[in-house]
Design a protein around this motif. Structure first.
Motif, PDB file in Angstrom:
ATOM      1  N   MET A   1       0.858  -1.166   0.000  1.00 36.36           N
ATOM      2  CA  MET A   1       0.000   0.000   0.000  1.00 36.36           C
ATOM      3  C   MET A   1       0.900   1.222   0.000  1.00 36.36           C
ATOM      4  O   MET A   1       1.950   1.229   0.630  1.00 36.36           O
ATOM      5  N   LYS A   2       0.491   2.240  -0.721  1.00 38.89           N
ATOM      6  CA  LYS A   2       1.294   3.453  -0.856  1.00 38.89           C
ATOM      7  C   LYS A   2       0.730   4.562   0.033  1.00 38.89           C
ATOM      8  O   LYS A   2      -0.455   4.857  -0.026  1.00 38.89           O
ATOM      9  N   LEU A   3       1.626   5.158   0.829  1.00 37.56           N
ATOM     10  CA  LEU A   3       1.253   6.233   1.747  1.00 37.56           C
ATOM     11  C   LEU A   3       2.330   7.316   1.719  1.00 37.56           C
ATOM     12  O   LEU A   3       3.478   7.036   1.383  1.00 37.56           O
ATOM     13  N   ILE A   4       1.936   8.527   2.106  1.00 45.28           N
ATOM     14  CA  ILE A   4       2.925   9.596   2.263  1.00 45.28           C
ATOM     15  C   ILE A   4       3.136   9.932   3.736  1.00 45.28           C
ATOM     16  O   ILE A   4       3.996  10.739   4.065  1.00 45.28           O
ATOM     17  N   GLY A   5       2.383   9.305   4.590  1.00 46.64           N
ATOM     18  CA  GLY A   5       2.575   9.541   6.007  1.00 46.64           C
ATOM     19  C   GLY A   5       1.765   8.596   6.869  1.00 46.64           C
ATOM     20  O   GLY A   5       0.724   8.086   6.441  1.00 46.64           O
ATOM     21  N   CYS A  54       0.239  -4.006   3.776  1.00 47.73           N
ATOM     22  CA  CYS A  54      -1.029  -3.826   4.509  1.00 47.73           C
ATOM     23  C   CYS A  54      -1.052  -4.635   5.800  1.00 47.73           C
ATOM     24  O   CYS A  54      -1.500  -4.145   6.843  1.00 47.73           O
ATOM     25  N   TYR A  55      -0.583  -5.856   5.725  1.00 47.41           N
ATOM     26  CA  TYR A  55      -0.583  -6.730   6.902  1.00 47.41           C
ATOM     27  C   TYR A  55       0.303  -6.143   7.999  1.00 47.41           C
ATOM     28  O   TYR A  55      -0.084  -6.074   9.167  1.00 47.41           O
ATOM     29  N   THR A  56       1.500  -5.691   7.613  1.00 50.47           N
ATOM     30  CA  THR A  56       2.447  -5.090   8.561  1.00 50.47           C
ATOM     31  C   THR A  56       1.863  -3.836   9.199  1.00 50.47           C
ATOM     32  O   THR A  56       2.020  -3.601  10.396  1.00 50.47           O
ATOM     33  N   LEU A  57       1.172  -3.042   8.406  1.00 49.86           N
ATOM     34  CA  LEU A  57       0.548  -1.825   8.921  1.00 49.86           C
ATOM     35  C   LEU A  57      -0.565  -2.157   9.917  1.00 49.86           C
ATOM     36  O   LEU A  57      -0.699  -1.500  10.953  1.00 49.86           O
ATOM     37  N   CYS A  58      -1.344  -3.179   9.631  1.00 45.50           N
ATOM     38  CA  CYS A  58      -2.376  -3.622  10.574  1.00 45.50           C
ATOM     39  C   CYS A  58      -1.742  -4.096  11.883  1.00 45.50           C
ATOM     40  O   CYS A  58      -2.245  -3.774  12.970  1.00 45.50           O
ATOM     41  N   GLU A  59      -0.650  -4.841  11.793  1.00 38.36           N
ATOM     42  CA  GLU A  59       0.059  -5.280  13.000  1.00 38.36           C
ATOM     43  C   GLU A  59       0.517  -4.086  13.826  1.00 38.36           C
ATOM     44  O   GLU A  59       0.384  -4.085  15.054  1.00 38.36           O
ATOM     45  N   ARG A  60       1.048  -3.094  13.149  1.00 38.06           N
ATOM     46  CA  ARG A  60       1.509  -1.876  13.823  1.00 38.06           C
ATOM     47  C   ARG A  60       0.359  -1.212  14.583  1.00 38.06           C
ATOM     48  O   ARG A  60       0.511  -0.761  15.713  1.00 38.06           O
ATOM     49  N   LEU A  85      -9.145  -0.812   0.566  1.00 41.18           N
ATOM     50  CA  LEU A  85      -9.763  -2.130   0.735  1.00 41.18           C
ATOM     51  C   LEU A  85      -8.782  -3.159   1.266  1.00 41.18           C
ATOM     52  O   LEU A  85      -9.157  -4.025   2.072  1.00 41.18           O
ATOM     53  N   CYS A  86      -7.538  -3.086   0.829  1.00 46.94           N
ATOM     54  CA  CYS A  86      -6.508  -4.011   1.310  1.00 46.94           C
ATOM     55  C   CYS A  86      -6.363  -3.892   2.820  1.00 46.94           C
ATOM     56  O   CYS A  86      -6.424  -4.896   3.544  1.00 46.94           O
ATOM     57  N   PHE A  87      -6.195  -2.669   3.307  1.00 52.04           N
ATOM     58  CA  PHE A  87      -6.012  -2.460   4.738  1.00 52.04           C
ATOM     59  C   PHE A  87      -7.239  -2.915   5.527  1.00 52.04           C
ATOM     60  O   PHE A  87      -7.123  -3.660   6.506  1.00 52.04           O
ATOM     61  N   ILE A  88      -8.412  -2.478   5.112  1.00 52.48           N
ATOM     62  CA  ILE A  88      -9.639  -2.845   5.838  1.00 52.48           C
ATOM     63  C   ILE A  88      -9.866  -4.355   5.785  1.00 52.48           C
ATOM     64  O   ILE A  88     -10.284  -4.961   6.778  1.00 52.48           O
ATOM     65  N   LEU A  91      -7.543  -5.861   8.337  1.00 50.90           N
ATOM     66  CA  LEU A  91      -7.950  -5.457   9.680  1.00 50.90           C
ATOM     67  C   LEU A  91      -9.173  -6.242  10.141  1.00 50.90           C
ATOM     68  O   LEU A  91      -9.213  -6.759  11.258  1.00 50.90           O
ATOM     69  N   ARG A  92     -10.168  -6.337   9.274  1.00 55.44           N
ATOM     70  CA  ARG A  92     -11.407  -7.036   9.632  1.00 55.44           C
ATOM     71  C   ARG A  92     -11.259  -8.552   9.530  1.00 55.44           C
ATOM     72  O   ARG A  92     -11.841  -9.285  10.320  1.00 55.44           O
ATOM     73  N   GLY A  93     -10.491  -9.020   8.564  1.00 52.71           N
ATOM     74  CA  GLY A  93     -10.355 -10.456   8.322  1.00 52.71           C
ATOM     75  C   GLY A  93      -9.310 -11.110   9.215  1.00 52.71           C
ATOM     76  O   GLY A  93      -9.636 -11.719  10.232  1.00 52.71           O
ATOM     77  N   ASP A  94      -8.053 -10.967   8.853  1.00 53.71           N
ATOM     78  CA  ASP A  94      -6.965 -11.631   9.561  1.00 53.71           C
ATOM     79  C   ASP A  94      -6.864 -11.212  11.027  1.00 53.71           C
ATOM     80  O   ASP A  94      -6.567 -12.032  11.890  1.00 53.71           O
ATOM     81  N   PHE A  95      -7.093  -9.923  11.302  1.00 53.65           N
ATOM     82  CA  PHE A  95      -6.921  -9.427  12.664  1.00 53.65           C
ATOM     83  C   PHE A  95      -8.221  -9.387  13.464  1.00 53.65           C
ATOM     84  O   PHE A  95      -8.196  -9.094  14.655  1.00 53.65           O
ATOM     85  N   ARG A  96      -9.343  -9.629  12.819  1.00 55.32           N
ATOM     86  CA  ARG A  96     -10.657  -9.655  13.487  1.00 55.32           C
ATOM     87  C   ARG A  96     -10.867  -8.427  14.374  1.00 55.32           C
ATOM     88  O   ARG A  96     -11.382  -8.509  15.487  1.00 55.32           O
TER      89      ARG A  96
END
Length: 159
Positions: A1-5, A54-60, A85-88, A91-96
């Motif tokens: 996922m691409k972010l600037i901050g 995305c997964y790493t960001l959710c873990e964070r 959509l990737c992040f959500i 967040l909702r799936g793997d991390f419940r």
């Protein structure tokens, strides 16, 4: 996922302590409609784009005991919709995790109806709609419990 901050702990953009994700792309629709450069976030377009998993960001997010919501904002998250959509999804799936996800968009509801229908499959999604209007009165939004820059802007829980 691409972010600037990424702001790990923010207390300004939502009523709950939030992780803020700043997206790198925008069509600058506000400028095009007004015929002048009015975007309050234009300087963000010069920021370096980071690529983060995305997964790493959710873990964070999950591993931070202070935050209880995620805010996605400018430039324009809806112009990076696959990343949203990737992040959500993770967040909702793997991390419940059912914490609130708030998306700040300059689009109006009718302009992104197709995207909203996809977001409605996830719980606790809030969208702030409306373009920035320079020199307009700010307004308190009862959903976000923060002041928004222009009186035409409002938030709505869509799911």
């Amino acid at each position: 996922m691409k972010l600037i901050g990424i702001i790990d702990e923010d207390f300004i953009n939502y009523k709950k302590p939030s992780m803020v994700l700043e997206f790198p792309y925008c069509s600058f629709k506000c400028d095009k409609e007004s015929g002048t450069q009015i975007c309050q976030n234009r300087a963000l377009s010069n920021e370096r784009v980071q690529d983060i998993n995305c997964y790493t960001l959710c873990e964070r997010y999950i591993n931070n005991p202070i935050t209880s919501a995620v805010v996605m904002q400018g430039l324009e998250p809806m112009d990076s919709f696959d990343d949203v959509l990737c992040f959500i999804g993770y967040l909702r799936g793997d991390f419940r995790c059912s914490d609130d996800v708030v998306i700040y968009t300059g689009y109006n509801e009718n302009e992104i109806a197709d995207k909203l229908s996809k977001l409605k499959q996830y719980d606790n999604i809030i969208v702030k709609f409306g373009r920035f209007v320079p020199n307009d009165e700010s307004t308190f939004d009862s959903v976000l419990e923060v002041n928004l820059a222009s009186k035409n802007q409002y938030a709505k829980q869509i799911s």
